[in-house]
Design a protein around this motif. Structure first.
Motif, PDB file in Angstrom:
ATOM      1  N   ALA A 190       0.830  -1.206   0.000  1.00  0.00           N
ATOM      2  CA  ALA A 190       0.000   0.000   0.000  1.00  0.00           C
ATOM      3  C   ALA A 190       0.864   1.256   0.000  1.00  0.00           C
ATOM      4  O   ALA A 190       0.588   2.221  -0.728  1.00  0.00           O
ATOM      5  CB  ALA A 190      -0.924  -0.009   1.223  1.00  0.00           C
ATOM      6  N   LEU A 191       1.930   1.235   0.803  1.00  0.00           N
ATOM      7  CA  LEU A 191       2.828   2.391   0.895  1.00  0.00           C
ATOM      8  C   LEU A 191       3.492   2.684  -0.450  1.00  0.00           C
ATOM      9  O   LEU A 191       3.551   3.837  -0.891  1.00  0.00           O
ATOM     10  CB  LEU A 191       3.885   2.137   1.972  1.00  0.00           C
ATOM     11  N   TRP A 192       3.967   1.622  -1.118  1.00  0.00           N
ATOM     12  CA  TRP A 192       4.653   1.824  -2.392  1.00  0.00           C
ATOM     13  C   TRP A 192       3.692   2.233  -3.509  1.00  0.00           C
ATOM     14  O   TRP A 192       4.072   2.968  -4.425  1.00  0.00           O
ATOM     15  CB  TRP A 192       5.434   0.572  -2.776  1.00  0.00           C
ATOM     16  N   ILE A 193       2.452   1.790  -3.437  1.00  0.00           N
ATOM     17  CA  ILE A 193       1.447   2.244  -4.411  1.00  0.00           C
ATOM     18  C   ILE A 193       1.199   3.740  -4.240  1.00  0.00           C
ATOM     19  O   ILE A 193       1.115   4.487  -5.218  1.00  0.00           O
ATOM     20  CB  ILE A 193       0.137   1.447  -4.244  1.00  0.00           C
ATOM     21  N   VAL A 194       1.096   4.180  -2.973  1.00  0.00           N
ATOM     22  CA  VAL A 194       0.892   5.605  -2.699  1.00  0.00           C
ATOM     23  C   VAL A 194       2.082   6.418  -3.203  1.00  0.00           C
ATOM     24  O   VAL A 194       1.916   7.475  -3.835  1.00  0.00           O
ATOM     25  CB  VAL A 194       0.680   5.843  -1.186  1.00  0.00           C
ATOM     26  N   ILE A 195       3.305   5.938  -2.943  1.00  0.00           N
ATOM     27  CA  ILE A 195       4.509   6.630  -3.413  1.00  0.00           C
ATOM     28  C   ILE A 195       4.502   6.740  -4.935  1.00  0.00           C
ATOM     29  O   ILE A 195       4.799   7.802  -5.502  1.00  0.00           O
ATOM     30  CB  ILE A 195       5.780   5.895  -2.936  1.00  0.00           C
ATOM     31  N   LEU A 196       4.138   5.649  -5.609  1.00  0.00           N
ATOM     32  CA  LEU A 196       4.102   5.637  -7.078  1.00  0.00           C
ATOM     33  C   LEU A 196       3.075   6.631  -7.604  1.00  0.00           C
ATOM     34  O   LEU A 196       3.383   7.438  -8.496  1.00  0.00           O
ATOM     35  CB  LEU A 196       3.773   4.226  -7.570  1.00  0.00           C
ATOM     36  N   MET A 197       1.871   6.606  -7.076  1.00  0.00           N
ATOM     37  CA  MET A 197       0.810   7.481  -7.558  1.00  0.00           C
ATOM     38  C   MET A 197       1.142   8.958  -7.304  1.00  0.00           C
ATOM     39  O   MET A 197       0.942   9.813  -8.178  1.00  0.00           O
ATOM     40  CB  MET A 197      -0.518   7.123  -6.888  1.00  0.00           C
ATOM     41  N   LEU A 198       1.646   9.256  -6.108  1.00  0.00           N
ATOM     42  CA  LEU A 198       2.005  10.641  -5.791  1.00  0.00           C
ATOM     43  C   LEU A 198       3.139  11.139  -6.680  1.00  0.00           C
ATOM     44  O   LEU A 198       3.114  12.279  -7.159  1.00  0.00           O
ATOM     45  CB  LEU A 198       2.417  10.760  -4.319  1.00  0.00           C
ATOM     46  N   SER A 199       4.116  10.269  -6.935  1.00  0.00           N
ATOM     47  CA  SER A 199       5.263  10.658  -7.770  1.00  0.00           C
ATOM     48  C   SER A 199       4.819  10.963  -9.194  1.00  0.00           C
ATOM     49  O   SER A 199       5.283  11.942  -9.804  1.00  0.00           O
ATOM     50  CB  SER A 199       6.311   9.547  -7.772  1.00  0.00           C
ATOM     51  N   ILE A 200       3.930  10.144  -9.734  1.00  0.00           N
ATOM     52  CA  ILE A 200       3.416  10.390 -11.084  1.00  0.00           C
ATOM     53  C   ILE A 200       2.642  11.711 -11.114  1.00  0.00           C
ATOM     54  O   ILE A 200       2.799  12.525 -12.038  1.00  0.00           O
ATOM     55  CB  ILE A 200       2.509   9.229 -11.546  1.00  0.00           C
ATOM     56  N   GLY A 201       1.812  11.951 -10.089  1.00  0.00           N
ATOM     57  CA  GLY A 201       1.049  13.197 -10.020  1.00  0.00           C
ATOM     58  C   GLY A 201       1.951  14.414  -9.947  1.00  0.00           C
ATOM     59  O   GLY A 201       1.734  15.413 -10.663  1.00  0.00           O
ATOM     60  N   PHE A 202       2.977  14.353  -9.095  1.00  0.00           N
ATOM     61  CA  PHE A 202       3.914  15.464  -8.982  1.00  0.00           C
ATOM     62  C   PHE A 202       4.690  15.681 -10.280  1.00  0.00           C
ATOM     63  O   PHE A 202       4.956  16.820 -10.676  1.00  0.00           O
ATOM     64  CB  PHE A 202       4.897  15.222  -7.832  1.00  0.00           C
ATOM     65  N   PHE A 203       5.048  14.580 -10.948  1.00  0.00           N
ATOM     66  CA  PHE A 203       5.790  14.687 -12.209  1.00  0.00           C
ATOM     67  C   PHE A 203       4.952  15.420 -13.257  1.00  0.00           C
ATOM     68  O   PHE A 203       5.465  16.286 -13.970  1.00  0.00           O
ATOM     69  CB  PHE A 203       6.184  13.302 -12.730  1.00  0.00           C
ATOM     70  N   ILE A 204       3.679  15.094 -13.349  1.00  0.00           N
ATOM     71  CA  ILE A 204       2.798  15.765 -14.309  1.00  0.00           C
ATOM     72  C   ILE A 204       2.734  17.267 -14.021  1.00  0.00           C
ATOM     73  O   ILE A 204       2.785  18.093 -14.942  1.00  0.00           O
ATOM     74  CB  ILE A 204       1.384  15.143 -14.264  1.00  0.00           C
ATOM     75  N   GLN A 205       2.651  17.614 -12.740  1.00  0.00           N
ATOM     76  CA  GLN A 205       2.603  19.026 -12.377  1.00  0.00           C
ATOM     77  C   GLN A 205       3.906  19.745 -12.729  1.00  0.00           C
ATOM     78  O   GLN A 205       3.892  20.880 -13.206  1.00  0.00           O
ATOM     79  CB  GLN A 205       2.322  19.170 -10.869  1.00  0.00           C
ATOM     80  N   ILE A 206       5.020  19.072 -12.510  1.00  0.00           N
ATOM     81  CA  ILE A 206       6.321  19.662 -12.851  1.00  0.00           C
ATOM     82  C   ILE A 206       6.423  19.890 -14.355  1.00  0.00           C
ATOM     83  O   ILE A 206       6.949  20.911 -14.819  1.00  0.00           O
ATOM     84  CB  ILE A 206       7.480  18.763 -12.363  1.00  0.00           C
ATOM     85  N   MET A 207       5.919  18.929 -15.154  1.00  0.00           N
ATOM     86  CA  MET A 207       5.950  19.092 -16.611  1.00  0.00           C
ATOM     87  C   MET A 207       5.115  20.302 -17.044  1.00  0.00           C
ATOM     88  O   MET A 207       5.500  21.047 -17.959  1.00  0.00           O
ATOM     89  CB  MET A 207       5.439  17.834 -17.303  1.00  0.00           C
ATOM     90  N   LYS A 208       3.985  20.518 -16.385  1.00  0.00           N
ATOM     91  CA  LYS A 208       3.156  21.679 -16.709  1.00  0.00           C
ATOM     92  C   LYS A 208       3.900  22.977 -16.396  1.00  0.00           C
ATOM     93  O   LYS A 208       3.844  23.943 -17.169  1.00  0.00           O
ATOM     94  CB  LYS A 208       1.846  21.619 -15.916  1.00  0.00           C
ATOM     95  N   LYS A 209       4.608  23.000 -15.268  1.00  0.00           N
ATOM     96  CA  LYS A 209       5.369  24.199 -14.892  1.00  0.00           C
ATOM     97  C   LYS A 209       6.539  24.415 -15.853  1.00  0.00           C
ATOM     98  O   LYS A 209       6.837  25.549 -16.232  1.00  0.00           O
ATOM     99  CB  LYS A 209       5.866  24.069 -13.456  1.00  0.00           C
ATOM    100  N   LEU A 210       7.204  23.319 -16.233  1.00  0.00           N
ATOM    101  CA  LEU A 210       8.309  23.440 -17.191  1.00  0.00           C
ATOM    102  C   LEU A 210       7.815  23.963 -18.518  1.00  0.00           C
ATOM    103  O   LEU A 210       8.499  24.755 -19.198  1.00  0.00           O
ATOM    104  CB  LEU A 210       8.998  22.086 -17.382  1.00  0.00           C
ATOM    105  N   ASN A 211       6.636  23.522 -18.924  1.00  0.00           N
ATOM    106  CA  ASN A 211       6.063  23.977 -20.187  1.00  0.00           C
ATOM    107  C   ASN A 211       5.865  25.495 -20.173  1.00  0.00           C
ATOM    108  O   ASN A 211       6.138  26.182 -21.166  1.00  0.00           O
ATOM    109  CB  ASN A 211       4.735  23.266 -20.438  1.00  0.00           C
ATOM    110  N   LYS A 212       5.395  26.021 -19.053  1.00  0.00           N
ATOM    111  CA  LYS A 212       5.198  27.480 -18.935  1.00  0.00           C
ATOM    112  C   LYS A 212       6.532  28.220 -18.906  1.00  0.00           C
ATOM    113  O   LYS A 212       6.692  29.261 -19.547  1.00  0.00           O
ATOM    114  CB  LYS A 212       4.404  27.795 -17.673  1.00  0.00           C
ATOM    115  N   LEU A 213       7.496  27.658 -18.179  1.00  0.00           N
ATOM    116  CA  LEU A 213       8.795  28.315 -18.052  1.00  0.00           C
ATOM    117  C   LEU A 213       9.592  28.303 -19.344  1.00  0.00           C
ATOM    118  O   LEU A 213      10.331  29.242 -19.634  1.00  0.00           O
ATOM    119  CB  LEU A 213       9.614  27.643 -16.949  1.00  0.00           C
ATOM    120  N   SER A 214       9.442  27.215 -20.124  1.00  0.00           N
ATOM    121  CA  SER A 214      10.262  27.072 -21.320  1.00  0.00           C
ATOM    122  C   SER A 214       9.654  27.779 -22.518  1.00  0.00           C
ATOM    123  O   SER A 214      10.282  27.850 -23.566  1.00  0.00           O
ATOM    124  CB  SER A 214      10.460  25.584 -21.644  1.00  0.00           C
TER     125      SER A 214
END
Length: 280
Positions: free
Chosen positions: A256-280
């Protein structure tokens, strides 16, 4: 000579861009990836390690367009995404690098809690690491990882993906490149249980290359990820994975812990890509 070059150039230009990009990307990647085992076979460590570093410096400078010939410099710089990143872009890219490594490792943990980890299959191609000193084993792992990080990112996310982006857009380009990334890894004995992982991680590398407008973050992430993979999953030089699949243990807190880590990491990665898109 000029006539022959002109004829070859015309022949090459008549090949559909999709095929040209795939061929060029695989060639550029393979040039670097295949050199390391050749050097390692004939030259002992640590000298093979030192020589390969020299080759990688030349490889990097050539395919990034920093060296002659001038006639192809612009082409090479464009395919390398030769763009200097601002400090703000770098700050977000560093977070994305960390997230890629976490996503890959957590996805493997989750996978091998659902199905049994085929340790023998994963280790069989690198069993020679058990017969050499630990320091030599780590040098081999580091070099394999850095070679893959540099050469595969330049070949696939650079020389293959950039022209495909220009013609088909980023989404189709990343999908095509990721499919080819899977194909070139199918000969590996360990690829079977993690085919989807190979495709998915390629999507992450393609995304960070596109949104950051640089290959450097992907090269760093790929190298760190492979060091973790080779030392943890493909050998026992690092930690060993001893968890049993849920068919034996049932669904537990560890999974359960590793599933949560995986899901949160994917969510954060998507948000970072959106921010990079604006910055670049």
């Amino acid at each position: 000579m000029d006539t022959k070059e002109s004829a070859l150039s015309k022949l090459w230009s008549n090949i559909p861009l999709l095929i040209r990009a795939i061929i060029l990307g695989i060639i550029v990647s393979s040039i670097g990836v295949l050199i390391w085992p050749l050097i390692a076979i004939f030259i002992p460590l640590p000298w093979s390690f030192v020589i390969m570093i020299g080759f990688l410096v030349f490889y990097f400078k050539f395919f990034s367009g920093e060296t002659k010939p001038k006639s192809t410099q612009v082409f090479r710089k464009n395919n390398f995404r030769n763009k200097k990143l601002s400090s703000r872009v770098w700050a977000h890219a560093i977070v994305a690098i960390f997230l890629i490594v976490i996503i890959e490792q957590s996805s493997l943990v989750v996978t091998f809690r659902i199905i049994e980890f085929p340790a023998e299959i994963f280790a069989q191609e690198y069993s020679f690491l058990q017969n050499i000193p630990i320091w030599a084993g780590w040098l081999v792992i580091i070099m394999i990882s850095v070679v893959a990080g540099i050469c595969e990112e330049i070949g696939f996310r650079g020389y293959m993906q950039v022209p495909l982006e220009n013609k088909y857009g980023p989404l189709k380009a990343i999908i095509i490149v990721s499919l080819m990334f899977v194909v070139v890894h199918l000969h590996q004995a360990w690829s079977g249980p993690i085919v989807f992982h190979i495709f998915f991680i390629s999507v992450l590398f393609g995304s960070i290359a596109y949104y950051s407008k640089s290959l450097i973050p992907g090269i760093i992430a790929h190298s760190i990820m492979d060091i973790c993979n080779f030392s943890f999953w493909w050998s026992d030089l690092g930690f060993q994975f001893n968890e049993r699949p849920i068919k034996e243990t049932g669904f537990d807190l560890h999974l359960a812990l590793w599933i949560v880590i995986l899901m949160l990491s994917i969510g954060f990665f998507i948000q970072i890509m959106k921010k990079l898109n604006k910055l670049s």
